[in-house]
Scaffold this motif. Structure first.
Motif, mmCIF file in Angstrom:
data_model
loop_
_atom_site.group_PDB
_atom_site.id
_atom_site.type_symbol
_atom_site.label_atom_id
_atom_site.label_comp_id
_atom_site.label_asym_id
_atom_site.label_seq_id
_atom_site.Cartn_x
_atom_site.Cartn_y
_atom_site.Cartn_z
ATOM 1 N N ASP A 139 0.779 -1.263 -0.015
ATOM 2 C CA ASP A 139 0.074 0.144 -0.044
ATOM 3 C C ASP A 139 0.975 1.285 -0.010
ATOM 4 O O ASP A 139 0.357 2.443 -0.200
ATOM 5 C CB ASP A 139 -0.949 -0.055 1.294
ATOM 6 C CG ASP A 139 -2.029 -1.117 1.196
ATOM 7 O OD1 ASP A 139 -3.178 -0.712 0.601
ATOM 8 O OD2 ASP A 139 -1.751 -2.204 1.239
ATOM 9 N N ASP A 140 2.273 0.951 0.242
ATOM 10 C CA ASP A 140 3.101 2.335 0.128
ATOM 11 C C ASP A 140 3.621 2.463 -1.167
ATOM 12 O O ASP A 140 4.507 3.328 -1.520
ATOM 13 C CB ASP A 140 4.163 2.145 1.376
ATOM 14 C CG ASP A 140 4.698 0.863 1.430
ATOM 15 O OD1 ASP A 140 4.303 -0.252 0.500
ATOM 16 O OD2 ASP A 140 5.875 0.791 1.823
ATOM 17 N N LEU A 141 3.455 1.713 -2.233
ATOM 18 C CA LEU A 141 3.897 1.782 -3.436
ATOM 19 C C LEU A 141 2.960 2.296 -4.517
ATOM 20 O O LEU A 141 1.800 2.379 -4.392
ATOM 21 C CB LEU A 141 4.550 0.512 -4.049
ATOM 22 C CG LEU A 141 5.372 -0.308 -2.978
ATOM 23 C CD1 LEU A 141 5.934 -1.548 -3.713
ATOM 24 C CD2 LEU A 141 6.775 0.614 -2.959
ATOM 25 N N PRO A 142 3.590 3.078 -5.476
ATOM 26 C CA PRO A 142 2.567 3.639 -6.348
ATOM 27 C C PRO A 142 1.794 2.387 -7.376
ATOM 28 O O PRO A 142 2.675 1.518 -7.626
ATOM 29 C CB PRO A 142 3.373 4.420 -7.403
ATOM 30 C CG PRO A 142 4.967 4.562 -6.702
ATOM 31 C CD PRO A 142 4.861 3.411 -5.765
ATOM 32 N N ALA A 143 0.438 2.659 -7.408
ATOM 33 C CA ALA A 143 -0.127 1.630 -8.357
ATOM 34 C C ALA A 143 0.724 1.464 -9.681
ATOM 35 O O ALA A 143 1.296 2.379 -10.176
ATOM 36 C CB ALA A 143 -1.575 2.171 -8.599
ATOM 37 N N ILE A 163 3.328 -7.985 -12.640
ATOM 38 C CA ILE A 163 2.568 -7.248 -13.342
ATOM 39 C C ILE A 163 2.545 -5.680 -12.956
ATOM 40 O O ILE A 163 2.632 -4.944 -13.653
ATOM 41 C CB ILE A 163 1.196 -7.631 -13.712
ATOM 42 C CG1 ILE A 163 1.128 -8.847 -14.637
ATOM 43 C CG2 ILE A 163 0.322 -6.554 -14.434
ATOM 44 C CD1 ILE A 163 1.935 -8.932 -15.777
ATOM 45 N N GLY A 164 2.671 -5.644 -11.650
ATOM 46 C CA GLY A 164 2.591 -4.645 -10.755
ATOM 47 C C GLY A 164 1.553 -4.253 -9.614
ATOM 48 O O GLY A 164 0.717 -5.399 -9.444
ATOM 49 N N VAL A 165 1.852 -3.578 -8.784
ATOM 50 C CA VAL A 165 0.660 -3.267 -7.641
ATOM 51 C C VAL A 165 -0.407 -2.898 -8.455
ATOM 52 O O VAL A 165 -0.577 -1.799 -9.280
ATOM 53 C CB VAL A 165 1.464 -2.130 -6.823
ATOM 54 C CG1 VAL A 165 0.585 -1.622 -5.750
ATOM 55 C CG2 VAL A 165 2.767 -2.584 -6.109
ATOM 56 N N GLN A 166 -1.585 -3.546 -7.922
ATOM 57 C CA GLN A 166 -2.675 -3.495 -8.349
ATOM 58 C C GLN A 166 -3.759 -2.436 -7.208
ATOM 59 O O GLN A 166 -3.702 -2.827 -6.097
ATOM 60 C CB GLN A 166 -3.683 -4.726 -8.626
ATOM 61 C CG GLN A 166 -2.759 -5.586 -9.619
ATOM 62 C CD GLN A 166 -2.656 -4.632 -10.940
ATOM 63 O OE1 GLN A 166 -3.563 -4.144 -11.458
ATOM 64 N NE2 GLN A 166 -1.357 -4.805 -11.574
ATOM 65 N N GLU A 167 -4.623 -1.731 -7.658
ATOM 66 C CA GLU A 167 -5.328 -0.750 -6.814
ATOM 67 C C GLU A 167 -6.283 -1.524 -6.075
ATOM 68 O O GLU A 167 -6.837 -1.150 -4.874
ATOM 69 C CB GLU A 167 -6.138 0.398 -7.853
ATOM 70 C CG GLU A 167 -5.360 1.085 -8.816
ATOM 71 C CD GLU A 167 -6.225 1.686 -9.640
ATOM 72 O OE1 GLU A 167 -6.045 2.913 -9.675
ATOM 73 O OE2 GLU A 167 -7.151 1.179 -10.471
ATOM 74 N N GLY A 168 -6.911 -2.549 -6.630
ATOM 75 C CA GLY A 168 -7.941 -3.231 -5.692
ATOM 76 C C GLY A 168 -9.354 -2.799 -5.963
ATOM 77 O O GLY A 168 -9.494 -1.749 -6.355
ATOM 78 N N LEU A 169 -10.357 -3.546 -5.418
ATOM 79 C CA LEU A 169 -11.535 -3.093 -5.734
ATOM 80 C C LEU A 169 -11.909 -1.741 -4.924
ATOM 81 O O LEU A 169 -12.690 -1.067 -5.498
ATOM 82 C CB LEU A 169 -12.523 -4.290 -4.840
ATOM 83 C CG LEU A 169 -12.657 -5.512 -5.665
ATOM 84 C CD1 LEU A 169 -13.144 -6.643 -5.027
ATOM 85 C CD2 LEU A 169 -13.231 -5.387 -7.273
ATOM 86 N N ALA A 170 -11.431 -1.459 -3.886
ATOM 87 C CA ALA A 170 -11.717 -0.517 -3.054
ATOM 88 C C ALA A 170 -11.343 0.863 -3.937
ATOM 89 O O ALA A 170 -11.754 1.865 -3.762
ATOM 90 C CB ALA A 170 -11.153 -0.387 -1.668
ATOM 91 N N GLY A 181 -7.798 -2.592 -13.195
ATOM 92 C CA GLY A 181 -7.287 -3.804 -13.886
ATOM 93 C C GLY A 181 -8.263 -4.868 -14.075
ATOM 94 O O GLY A 181 -7.967 -5.993 -14.740
ATOM 95 N N GLY A 182 -9.371 -5.002 -13.465
ATOM 96 C CA GLY A 182 -10.280 -5.808 -13.490
ATOM 97 C C GLY A 182 -9.769 -7.323 -13.000
ATOM 98 O O GLY A 182 -10.396 -8.457 -13.235
ATOM 99 N N TRP A 183 -9.195 -7.111 -11.884
ATOM 100 C CA TRP A 183 -8.655 -8.393 -11.311
ATOM 101 C C TRP A 183 -9.783 -9.104 -9.970
ATOM 102 O O TRP A 183 -9.691 -10.203 -9.962
ATOM 103 C CB TRP A 183 -7.535 -8.021 -10.330
ATOM 104 C CG TRP A 183 -6.217 -7.858 -10.970
ATOM 105 C CD1 TRP A 183 -6.051 -6.420 -11.703
ATOM 106 C CD2 TRP A 183 -4.961 -8.275 -11.210
ATOM 107 N NE1 TRP A 183 -4.990 -6.559 -12.186
ATOM 108 C CE2 TRP A 183 -4.220 -7.644 -12.307
ATOM 109 C CE3 TRP A 183 -4.663 -9.618 -10.669
ATOM 110 C CZ2 TRP A 183 -3.166 -8.052 -12.608
ATOM 111 C CZ3 TRP A 183 -3.421 -10.198 -11.123
ATOM 112 C CH2 TRP A 183 -2.731 -9.339 -12.218
#
Length: 199
Positions: free
Chosen positions: A25-29, A49-56, A61-63
């Protein structure tokens, strides 16, 4: 004398650093995870692939997943890899990671986590993922871990996310009998030193 006692306890393996928590949560999306946690003594192979934003945060990214400890998580979908290797600057113990399968995965997809000391395999654990956005903890309770591999498996496309990595840096705690003997020895040494000063 107190400082000397601290040194004795540290050399006896009784001083233990607290656990390290990595939540992404401390890294850029969308940033790939590599050396951003070098201050915590670990680097990641650049295979996510990288840090994903999450549903919230809208799940652009549609994960279909929200992070396990805050909204963000690190995502793997096979481009370039379905896994990563964590390399520690000094040995750690008590490693765990939470993982969930994501949209596009299938029932029966699995995750394997291996802990190594150099080239020696200390232990491995494989789990079968539960439903999408259901986090499962994989824990390897070993000391002397110098690297960990996290690898997903499944039929064709099998994306997943990882979050909430925990490990302990620092000296290991000896078994109680050994610790007691070391404390008795340290106390005897300090008592002898104190007597020399008094007389």
């Amino acid at each position: 004398m107190r400082c000397f006692l601290s040194l004795c306890l540290m050399s006896a393996g009784l001083a233990v650093a607290g656990p390290i928590f990595l939540t992404f949560d401390d890294l850029p999306a969308f940033s790939q995870v590599g050396n951003q946690y070098s201050a915590e003594g670990v680097s990641f192979s650049l295979t996510d692939i990288g840090v994903q934003e999450g549903l919230a945060n809208g799940d652009s990214g549609g994960w279909g997943v929200n992070g396990d400890n805050g909204p963000y998580f690190d995502g793997f979908n096979g481009n370039p890899s379905y896994g990563t290797t964590l390399t520690f600057t000094s040995p750690v113990s008590n490693f765990s990671v939470d993982s969930s399968r994501t949209n596009g995965s299938s029932d029966g997809d699995q995750l394997t986590v291996d802990a190594f000391n150099g080239a020696t395999l200390l232990g491995t654990q494989t789990i079968t993922f539960n439903a999408i956005n259901t986090w499962t903890t994989v824990a390897l309770d070993f000391s002397g871990i110098t690297s960990v591999t996290i690898q997903g498996s499944g039929a064709s496309f099998h994306p997943f996310g990882i979050d909430n990595i925990v490990y302990t840096q620092g000296a290991s705690v000896p078994e109680p009998a050994s610790a007691a003997l070391m404390l008795i020895g340290a106390a005897a040494f300090l008592l002898k030193a104190a007597r020399r000063r008094v007389f």
